[in-house]
Design an enzyme around this catalytic site. Structure first.
Site, PDB file in Angstrom:
ATOM      1  N   ASP A 142      -9.754  22.897  48.212  1.00  0.00           N
ATOM      2  CA  ASP A 142      -9.407  21.763  46.583  1.00  0.00           C
ATOM      3  C   ASP A 142      -7.935  22.554  45.814  1.00  0.00           C
ATOM      4  OD1 ASP A 142      -8.608  19.554  44.957  1.00  0.00           O
ATOM      5  OD2 ASP A 142      -9.930  21.225  43.528  1.00  0.00           O
ATOM      6  N   GLU A 152      -5.065  22.916  49.909  1.00  0.00           N
ATOM      7  CA  GLU A 152      -4.429  22.179  49.507  1.00  0.00           C
ATOM      8  C   GLU A 152      -3.403  23.014  48.152  1.00  0.00           C
ATOM      9  OE1 GLU A 152      -4.140  18.336  45.917  1.00  0.00           O
ATOM     10  OE2 GLU A 152      -5.599  19.883  45.933  1.00  0.00           O
TER      11      GLU A 152
END
Length: 585
Positions: free
Chosen positions: A247, A284
């Site tokens: 993330d 990401e």
């Protein structure tokens, strides 16, 4: 059994509490800040324990493998050898993969890993290759997205805990599906995080949207990095996860010469070689920087793939006409933006971003970079759930435009990813929901959410209350929808396209330079060629005449009936809001 904990903040003593009995711990003479204790006799699976620092309250183990009573409760011993694995993991990497992002808490009404495992046969029939699970680490309460998790080595107990994750992964592997897990290293949740009591897990040297940064480069960061590396490898080793989605790696503040991400990449590659497995890392990142996935030997971070939000933004603006916020640059000429990302990966590759007020990104070298290193998608948890009402594309687009989105994702050059329910055009929203047990925190989240969208013109009463259980309930998939129209037709369309992708090597060719794109901004059509496969997409509300050149072709798939041109080629007439895939051979 040996118990150990890194607790440099302890001044005088650390005690192990095991099943109600206290045991003094000793400093490890070889490892600064570490304390150890041996518990005599057999320690059964599930035995509760915790650590007390300098006579303070008993806290859960930072490396806890199970938190049966939530993040604030005692940790539980987990016997990793107790589970008898039945199935070998499939040997599948990212090239040729199709991913499916899934939130355990809303994939089914039950909201558990075991219930989700019973629905995996749907994904097998769909044709996807990997399930990407949203974060599973424990967080206060029962329901939430998972991005405010703590206890980074454990599994949220309401989902079923670590044993249920093993059952899920084993079932998926038995069906030939790989499993990817979303992990969050850039911050921990605001509630239930006891790491600061033990040591310098966070630093004020850097600040992030969530406050103090995770300590990757300040004093004590060696052990913090080892903590995160160990957690990542434990998912791959102990739970047989195939890959990790990382993330928001752009929020990892790290000024050291050897970055944490390079260390993690090297460790995962070493584990994969050691076990003869395909393990991979998907980042990401909003940097639009190919350095993220450039191999370490060539000076990059060495991550194996990254999400490509620029593809999403270009596709979203082309489909919807939205132009607010970060969509503004793409919305000026959405078909041109879509054509650019199909050929060059990033829209912002050294161009000025009005949203950021500066130049952004770096070009991708098509000669050095493989297309499968970038994930392409029309919807994700972020792009749906971070809208005020969590509305999917299906809330505003016709089935034909949803079919066009699918063809662009599933026949494009990037590794495709679907968001759960997208394959049948689910009408259920996916909204932002929380279950904070701290009343003050719950109210702060509620007010913050409404204040955020009030700035964009939303009325307070139109923004769902994250703490209302009905918000989560509305976000659960309706498994009766796929049997009804137009959902059944959309589901069949996705199955056909995924099967076509698997059958036609040109559609998984990783050569970025092999995609050739033409478009007409005013007429709202775009077409591209990948080897012997041609794709034509008409987003307009009227038929489009798309020139194909001297070659003809046969129809492989079409949303609405299309008459293929003859062998001499010419124009292809594509109905309104429709698309077609043709073969030249």
């Amino acid at each position: 059994m040996l118990f150990e904990v890194w607790a440099p903040n302890a001044r005088e003593r650390v005690e192990l509490e095991l099943e109600g009995a206290r045991h003094p711990m000793e400093r490890d003479p070889l490892r600064d800040g570490w304390w150890t204790a041996k518990a005599g006799g057999d320690v059964p699976d599930g035995a509760r324990y915790g650590f007390s620092l300098d006579g303070g309250p008993v806290l859960p183990d930072p490396r806890s493998r199970r938190q049966p009573d939530g993040p604030d409760g005692r940790s539980a011993v987990v016997d990793q050898a107790a589970y008898a694995w039945r199935n070998e993991p499939p040997r599948r990497g990212l090239r040729g993969a199709v991913l499916y992002e899934l939130h355990v808490g809303t994939y089914t009404r039950e909201g558990t890993l075991d219930a989700a495992a019973k629905r995996l046969d749907h994904l097998v029939r769909l044709g996807v290759t990997h399930v990407e699970l949203m974060p599973l680490c424990p967080f206060p309460g029962r329901h939430g997205w998972g991005y405010e998790g703590v206890s980074l080595w454990a599994v949220h107990e309401p989902y079923g805990g670590p044993a249920a994750l093993k059952r899920f992964v084993d079932t998926a592997h038995g069906l030939g599906l790989g499993v990817v897990l979303d992990v969050v290293h850039n911050h921990l949740g605001p509630s239930g995080n006891h790491l600061p009591a033990f040591g310098p897990y966070f630093t004020d040297t850097h600040h992030t949207p969530w406050g103090a940064a995770v300590n990757l480069d300040a004093p004590g960061s060696d052990e913090v990095r080892a903590f995160l590396l160990g957690s990542a490898l434990a998912w791959l080793r102990d739970h047989r996860i195939d890959g990790l989605r990382l993330d928001a790696v752009h929020a990892l503040a790290d000024t050291r010469a050897l970055t944490f991400l390079e260390e993690l990449s090297a460790a995962v590659d070493e584990l994969a070689a050691e076990r003869g497995r395909e393990h991979f890392l998907i980042a990401e990142s909003d940097r639009c920087d190919p350095w993220t996935t450039t191999p370490r030997a060539e000076g990059g971070l060495g991550l194996h793939a990254q999400w490509n939000d620029d593809f999403h933004h270009a596709l979203h603006t082309a489909l919807t006409g939205e132009s607010q916020g970060y969509y503004a640059d793409f919305a000026r000429a959405p078909l041109a933006a879509l054509a650019k990302v199909l050929g060059e990966v990033f829209f912002h590759n050294g161009t000025f971003s009005t949203f950021r007020g500066r130049t952004h990104g770096r070009p991708v070298d098509p000669e050095r970079t493989r297309a499968h290193r970038f994930l392409g998608y029309a919807q994700t948890h972020d792009q749906v759930g971070n809208r005020a009402q969590g509305d999917r594309l299906s809330a505003s687009l016709s089935p034909g435009l949803l079919a066009c989105a699918a063809v662009l994702v599933l026949t494009g050059p990037f590794t495709p990813m679907l968001f759960m329910g997208e394959e049948w055009g689910a009408r259920t929203p996916w909204q932002f929901f929380t279950d904070h047990t701290d009343p003050e925190l719950a109210e702060a989240v509620r007010r913050g959410r409404r204040r955020e969208f009030a700035a964009h013109g939303w009325r307070e009463e139109d923004v769902p209350d994250p703490q209302d259980p009905a918000t989560r309930d509305r976000s659960c998939l309706d498994w009766e929808e796929p049997a009804r129209e137009p959902h059944a037709r959309l589901l069949d369309w996705h199955r056909r396209l995924i099967a076509l992708r698997a059958a036609r090597p040109d559609l998984t060719d990783p050569d970025l330079a092999a995609t050739h794109v033409v478009y007409d901004e005013e007429a709202r059509w775009i077409a591209y060629r990948r080897g012997d496969v041609r794709v034509a997409v008409n987003l307009a509300d009227r038929p489009a005449r798309i020139p194909l050149g001297p070659d003809g072709g046969r129809v492989l798939a079409a949303w609405e009936p299309v008459e293929a041109p003859g062998a001499e080629g010419g124009e292809l007439v594509v109905p309104a809001e429709s698309c077609v895939v043709l073969s030249l051979s």
